[in-house]
Design a protein around this motif. Sequence first.
Motif, PDB file in Angstrom:
ATOM      1  N   UNK A  62       7.938  16.444   6.167  1.00  0.00           N
ATOM      2  CA  UNK A  62       9.187  16.252   5.441  1.00  0.00           C
ATOM      3  C   UNK A  62      10.046  17.517   5.514  1.00  0.00           C
ATOM      4  N   UNK A  63      11.370  17.375   5.481  1.00  0.00           N
ATOM      5  CA  UNK A  63      12.252  18.547   5.517  1.00  0.00           C
ATOM      6  C   UNK A  63      11.940  19.511   4.364  1.00  0.00           C
ATOM      7  N   UNK A  64      11.707  20.774   4.691  1.00  0.00           N
ATOM      8  CA  UNK A  64      11.428  21.780   3.689  1.00  0.00           C
ATOM      9  C   UNK A  64       9.968  21.948   3.330  1.00  0.00           C
ATOM     10  N   UNK A  65       9.074  21.142   3.911  1.00  0.00           N
ATOM     11  CA  UNK A  65       7.660  21.223   3.539  1.00  0.00           C
ATOM     12  C   UNK A  65       7.061  22.566   3.933  1.00  0.00           C
ATOM     13  N   UNK A  66       7.664  23.242   4.912  1.00  0.00           N
ATOM     14  CA  UNK A  66       7.159  24.561   5.320  1.00  0.00           C
ATOM     15  C   UNK A  66       7.307  25.593   4.201  1.00  0.00           C
ATOM     16  N   UNK A  67       8.166  25.315   3.232  1.00  0.00           N
ATOM     17  CA  UNK A  67       8.331  26.221   2.096  1.00  0.00           C
ATOM     18  C   UNK A  67       7.204  26.075   1.072  1.00  0.00           C
ATOM     19  N   UNK A  68       6.478  24.983   1.155  1.00  0.00           N
ATOM     20  CA  UNK A  68       5.337  24.757   0.266  1.00  0.00           C
ATOM     21  C   UNK A  68       4.063  25.392   0.807  1.00  0.00           C
ATOM     22  N   UNK A  69       3.888  25.359   2.104  1.00  0.00           N
ATOM     23  CA  UNK A  69       2.593  25.702   2.709  1.00  0.00           C
ATOM     24  C   UNK A  69       2.136  27.143   2.503  1.00  0.00           C
ATOM     25  N   UNK A  70       3.008  28.130   2.301  1.00  0.00           N
ATOM     26  CA  UNK A  70       2.495  29.477   2.019  1.00  0.00           C
ATOM     27  C   UNK A  70       1.714  29.580   0.709  1.00  0.00           C
ATOM     28  N   UNK A  71       1.852  28.591  -0.169  1.00  0.00           N
ATOM     29  CA  UNK A  71       1.171  28.619  -1.462  1.00  0.00           C
ATOM     30  C   UNK A  71      -0.081  27.737  -1.482  1.00  0.00           C
ATOM     31  N   UNK A  72      -0.472  27.222  -0.320  1.00  0.00           N
ATOM     32  CA  UNK A  72      -1.587  26.274  -0.225  1.00  0.00           C
ATOM     33  C   UNK A  72      -2.886  27.007   0.103  1.00  0.00           C
ATOM     34  N   UNK A  73      -3.948  26.679  -0.630  1.00  0.00           N
ATOM     35  CA  UNK A  73      -5.277  27.241  -0.371  1.00  0.00           C
ATOM     36  C   UNK A  73      -6.098  26.338   0.545  1.00  0.00           C
ATOM     37  N   UNK A  74      -6.062  25.027   0.283  1.00  0.00           N
ATOM     38  CA  UNK A  74      -6.784  24.055   1.104  1.00  0.00           C
ATOM     39  C   UNK A  74      -5.740  23.243   1.867  1.00  0.00           C
ATOM     40  N   UNK A  75      -5.481  23.622   3.108  1.00  0.00           N
ATOM     41  CA  UNK A  75      -4.485  22.925   3.923  1.00  0.00           C
ATOM     42  C   UNK A  75      -5.197  21.885   4.780  1.00  0.00           C
ATOM     43  N   UNK A  76      -4.873  20.603   4.552  1.00  0.00           N
ATOM     44  CA  UNK A  76      -5.565  19.506   5.248  1.00  0.00           C
ATOM     45  C   UNK A  76      -4.532  18.661   5.985  1.00  0.00           C
ATOM     46  N   UNK A  77      -4.128  19.080   7.174  1.00  0.00           N
ATOM     47  CA  UNK A  77      -3.130  18.323   7.930  1.00  0.00           C
ATOM     48  C   UNK A  77      -3.766  17.275   8.835  1.00  0.00           C
ATOM     49  N   UNK A  78      -3.018  16.214   9.083  1.00  0.00           N
ATOM     50  CA  UNK A  78      -3.414  15.283  10.131  1.00  0.00           C
ATOM     51  C   UNK A  78      -3.131  15.941  11.480  1.00  0.00           C
ATOM     52  N   UNK A  79      -3.731  15.431  12.522  1.00  0.00           N
ATOM     53  CA  UNK A  79      -3.490  15.984  13.853  1.00  0.00           C
ATOM     54  C   UNK A  79      -2.017  15.841  14.236  1.00  0.00           C
ATOM     55  N   UNK A 106      -8.627  27.789   3.726  1.00  0.00           N
ATOM     56  CA  UNK A 106      -9.304  26.943   4.706  1.00  0.00           C
ATOM     57  C   UNK A 106      -8.309  25.922   5.233  1.00  0.00           C
ATOM     58  N   UNK A 107      -8.421  25.612   6.508  1.00  0.00           N
ATOM     59  CA  UNK A 107      -7.614  24.562   7.132  1.00  0.00           C
ATOM     60  C   UNK A 107      -8.557  23.518   7.712  1.00  0.00           C
ATOM     61  N   UNK A 108      -8.322  22.265   7.354  1.00  0.00           N
ATOM     62  CA  UNK A 108      -9.122  21.155   7.865  1.00  0.00           C
ATOM     63  C   UNK A 108      -8.178  20.170   8.545  1.00  0.00           C
ATOM     64  N   UNK A 109      -8.215  20.130   9.857  1.00  0.00           N
ATOM     65  CA  UNK A 109      -7.358  19.221  10.629  1.00  0.00           C
ATOM     66  C   UNK A 109      -8.122  17.938  10.882  1.00  0.00           C
TER      67      UNK A 109
END
Length: 244
Positions: A62-79, A106-109
């Motif tokens: 979504x537009x602007x979601x990159x502004x949220x990700x610096x505050x994320x501890x458990x980042x779980x993106x789809x491929x 941690x990042x879980x793809x």
Amino acid sequence: SRTCVWSKGTVPPPEEGDLDWEALKRAKVLHLDGHMLNAAIAAAQKCREYGVKVSHDAGGAYPGVENLMPYVDYLIPSEEFALKMSGEKTAEEAAQKLYMTYQPEVLVLTQGSRGGILLDEKGMRHYDCYKVDVKDSNGCGDTFHGAFVAAKIKGMTNDQACKYASAAAAIKKQHTAARRRLTPFSARKGAPVRMVPSTRRPCHKITAVQMPQNRRKRVRTKVKAKFSVQAPTTTRNICRPGEK
């Protein structure tokens, strides 16, 4: 088919002033999905101040979601999300770039039936999924995310949490509807819950072990999911953070 019909409706999204900060202080993990972005970013920033972990189900770019990700501890993106956001050509390269850019704990793809990629301070490795007869895969992603967060709250390592979440998703996709056949954690604080593979058969049964909620009873109960799955193979290292 995985066709979903969904609408935001007409209710306006919450803003920062609508958030309950006292409730947030008492939380262990805040789980977000990129919607209601202004409130999500404000809440994630406060979580960093309060010492509350933030989990992000990164499925939509979504537009602007990159502004949220610096505050994320458990980042779980789809491929799909990882490839789109990173601009890389492979899932491994995409995971590496997102990890180095946003520096989550941690990042879980996730890669569906192919398992996925786990990346943390120990390096990058693949985790496998459980092979089962699929009846309905709708809701498997949300099941994985919720089970991963629950596993982390219970003190599991990142590798254990991926296996636990994969097992939960395997249970879900053998049944129709989103919430059937899922055994919840005990509400009792500190109750031990673990996934136990049986070695009596070539295929493994997943057994959820939990303490009863009645504190006067000290006898353990076992709740067995009636299905067999193939145990995933051992995770394998690919590279350390920062290495190609």
